[in-house]
Design a protein around this motif. Sequence first.
Motif, PDB file in Angstrom:
ATOM      1  N   GLY A   1     -10.548  -5.116  33.266  1.00  0.00           N
ATOM      2  CA  GLY A   1     -11.573  -4.951  32.250  1.00  0.00           C
ATOM      3  C   GLY A   1     -11.255  -3.902  31.206  1.00  0.00           C
ATOM      4  O   GLY A   1     -12.093  -3.602  30.349  1.00  0.00           O
ATOM      5  N   THR A   2     -10.048  -3.323  31.271  1.00  0.00           N
ATOM      6  CA  THR A   2      -9.665  -2.297  30.290  1.00  0.00           C
ATOM      7  C   THR A   2      -8.312  -2.655  29.669  1.00  0.00           C
ATOM      8  O   THR A   2      -7.329  -1.938  29.851  1.00  0.00           O
ATOM      9  N   PRO A   3      -8.246  -3.742  28.904  1.00  0.00           N
ATOM     10  CA  PRO A   3      -6.955  -4.170  28.342  1.00  0.00           C
ATOM     11  C   PRO A   3      -6.339  -3.149  27.395  1.00  0.00           C
ATOM     12  O   PRO A   3      -5.126  -3.154  27.178  1.00  0.00           O
ATOM     13  N   ASP A   4      -7.160  -2.267  26.828  1.00  0.00           N
ATOM     14  CA  ASP A   4      -6.638  -1.215  25.958  1.00  0.00           C
ATOM     15  C   ASP A   4      -6.587   0.136  26.672  1.00  0.00           C
ATOM     16  O   ASP A   4      -6.343   1.172  26.055  1.00  0.00           O
ATOM     17  N   GLY A   5      -6.806   0.106  27.986  1.00  0.00           N
ATOM     18  CA  GLY A   5      -6.850   1.349  28.742  1.00  0.00           C
ATOM     19  C   GLY A   5      -5.481   1.906  29.055  1.00  0.00           C
ATOM     20  O   GLY A   5      -4.436   1.303  28.773  1.00  0.00           O
ATOM     21  N   GLU A   6      -5.488   3.084  29.679  1.00  0.00           N
ATOM     22  CA  GLU A   6      -4.242   3.767  30.040  1.00  0.00           C
ATOM     23  C   GLU A   6      -3.449   2.936  31.049  1.00  0.00           C
ATOM     24  O   GLU A   6      -4.020   2.305  31.950  1.00  0.00           O
ATOM     25  N   VAL A   7      -2.132   2.952  30.894  1.00  0.00           N
ATOM     26  CA  VAL A   7      -1.220   2.279  31.820  1.00  0.00           C
ATOM     27  C   VAL A   7      -0.621   3.342  32.740  1.00  0.00           C
ATOM     28  O   VAL A   7      -0.139   4.377  32.269  1.00  0.00           O
ATOM     29  N   LEU A   8      -0.661   3.093  34.035  1.00  0.00           N
ATOM     30  CA  LEU A   8      -0.135   4.067  34.988  1.00  0.00           C
ATOM     31  C   LEU A   8       1.379   4.161  34.866  1.00  0.00           C
ATOM     32  O   LEU A   8       2.081   3.152  34.881  1.00  0.00           O
ATOM     33  N   SER A   9       1.879   5.374  34.762  1.00  0.00           N
ATOM     34  CA  SER A   9       3.323   5.572  34.747  1.00  0.00           C
ATOM     35  C   SER A   9       3.850   5.623  36.188  1.00  0.00           C
ATOM     36  O   SER A   9       3.093   5.912  37.114  1.00  0.00           O
ATOM     37  N   PRO A  10       5.143   5.303  36.367  1.00  0.00           N
ATOM     38  CA  PRO A  10       6.124   4.840  35.393  1.00  0.00           C
ATOM     39  C   PRO A  10       5.856   3.382  34.988  1.00  0.00           C
ATOM     40  O   PRO A  10       5.655   2.520  35.855  1.00  0.00           O
ATOM     41  N   VAL A  11       5.893   3.118  33.677  1.00  0.00           N
ATOM     42  CA  VAL A  11       5.573   1.790  33.167  1.00  0.00           C
ATOM     43  C   VAL A  11       6.586   0.757  33.628  1.00  0.00           C
ATOM     44  O   VAL A  11       6.263  -0.431  33.785  1.00  0.00           O
ATOM     45  N   ASP A  12       7.829   1.197  33.899  1.00  0.00           N
ATOM     46  CA  ASP A  12       8.848   0.228  34.322  1.00  0.00           C
ATOM     47  C   ASP A  12       8.634  -0.280  35.743  1.00  0.00           C
ATOM     48  O   ASP A  12       9.409  -1.092  36.240  1.00  0.00           O
ATOM     49  N   GLN A  13       7.568   0.179  36.393  1.00  0.00           N
ATOM     50  CA  GLN A  13       7.264  -0.283  37.748  1.00  0.00           C
ATOM     51  C   GLN A  13       6.298  -1.472  37.747  1.00  0.00           C
ATOM     52  O   GLN A  13       5.900  -1.957  38.810  1.00  0.00           O
ATOM     53  N   LYS A  14       5.901  -1.946  36.564  1.00  0.00           N
ATOM     54  CA  LYS A  14       5.054  -3.143  36.489  1.00  0.00           C
ATOM     55  C   LYS A  14       5.753  -4.321  37.157  1.00  0.00           C
ATOM     56  O   LYS A  14       6.972  -4.492  37.037  1.00  0.00           O
ATOM     57  N   LEU A  15       4.982  -5.148  37.848  1.00  0.00           N
ATOM     58  CA  LEU A  15       5.497  -6.388  38.415  1.00  0.00           C
ATOM     59  C   LEU A  15       5.370  -7.514  37.397  1.00  0.00           C
ATOM     60  O   LEU A  15       4.452  -7.508  36.579  1.00  0.00           O
TER      61      LEU A  15
END
Length: 433
Positions: free
Chosen positions: A401-415
């Motif tokens: 529900g927060t598409p413009d919200g903060e992204v948890l670092s490290p960002v390169d850990q996204k699946l």
Amino acid sequence: MAMAGPGTRIIDLNGKLLMPGFVEGHIHPFFGAFLSSGVNLQVSTKEEALAAIAKYAKENPDGPVRGFGWRVDMFGPEGPTRQELDSVLPDRPGFFFAVDAHSMWANSKALQIAGVRRDTPDPVPGFSYYAKDSNGDPSGFILEISAMLSLLDAVEPVTAEGMQRALEEWLPKAAAAGITSVFDAGAPPVGDQAALIGLYADIERKGLLPFRVVASDLVRVGMVKIMGDGTQGGHTAWLLDPYADKPDSIGVSPFTEQQWGELVGQIDSAGIDMHVHACGERTVRVALDAFEAAMAKDPARDRRHSIAHLIYVADPDSARFKRLGVGAQFSANWFSADPDTVVNLAASYGAPRKDNFYRIQDILRTGAHVALGTDWPAAGYFSTYRPLDSIQIGVTRQLIGTPDGEVLSPVDQKLSAAEALHANTLGAAYQIR
């Protein structure tokens, strides 16, 4: 279509995706169904939580009041107090489980009924205990399962029948969420554990069980869970270096390192899979050390040992999962830049550790087996049993529900979506055989 015959049912999905059912690699169906009844305290502030409790108590005037979902960041460093609860619940016992399911908030009446006083011994000193206020009296903050259950048993004893009713009410929701297999990572230690797990068979005979079940805790069902430490919220997770906000402590494990070696060695020698609760990175390392020692001693076989939670893993240990064949189990619904993670957990760890939570890709890129499971009802901030919620957060590292919200670092850990789906289907299926 060459295999289609006169009796074949053909469904046109109109371009939609067909995929396997979800396999939950770590979930607590009985505990979740039980905890999710009562007051819903997944709100933003302490004041909202107290208002919800007061409203529920007024609408339900008889018996103890219980609920689930408050977060440690709603309170000061000493945690919640019985006096705060007494202000809205002065005459009836009340107890409320935190969203991490590892701590409880109780009022004075509940403590009185349970006989918890300033001289009451802690069930597991330093690990599962009754927190004290500055006067040495019980504060109303209770940590870890042994101490929580002692109060629960005194105030509102849990019965197998009550557990079964709660579970049966939840099962259609699990089916709607697409869950087709679960690893029950621990039913509440209420009475006869074998009888409680046996309720799954009773429910199946009634035609109400919508998924396959693999359970821990009971050897006869194929896996032993080791409760390796607690949680960072209560400073009971076992760290390599001291807590930034409690520099005299590295947390604790219920076992010494020697006991770890003996316990894991005995279970491995018996040919049984193990699943380790490890919120702290020292627990991860000691578990890997114990697995490695057991594998060197015992004959080679198809082991499916796994370590769960993995909030922070020290760099040298990420590569050991693949080398040892140990599975890494994560709850991707924890991977968001929520207040519990970026404020509380960050304060507990400090820099540089606070910028390196939930590094699932560091393990996945080595080729290790990775599984997802929500750990419902436990969570740091967002409690959910829906695998698609968990998958979305694993892919975005943002709160839903927060598409413009903060992204948890490290960002390169996204699946990627494919990696997350694999971990919540084939990955978890591999873990539980």
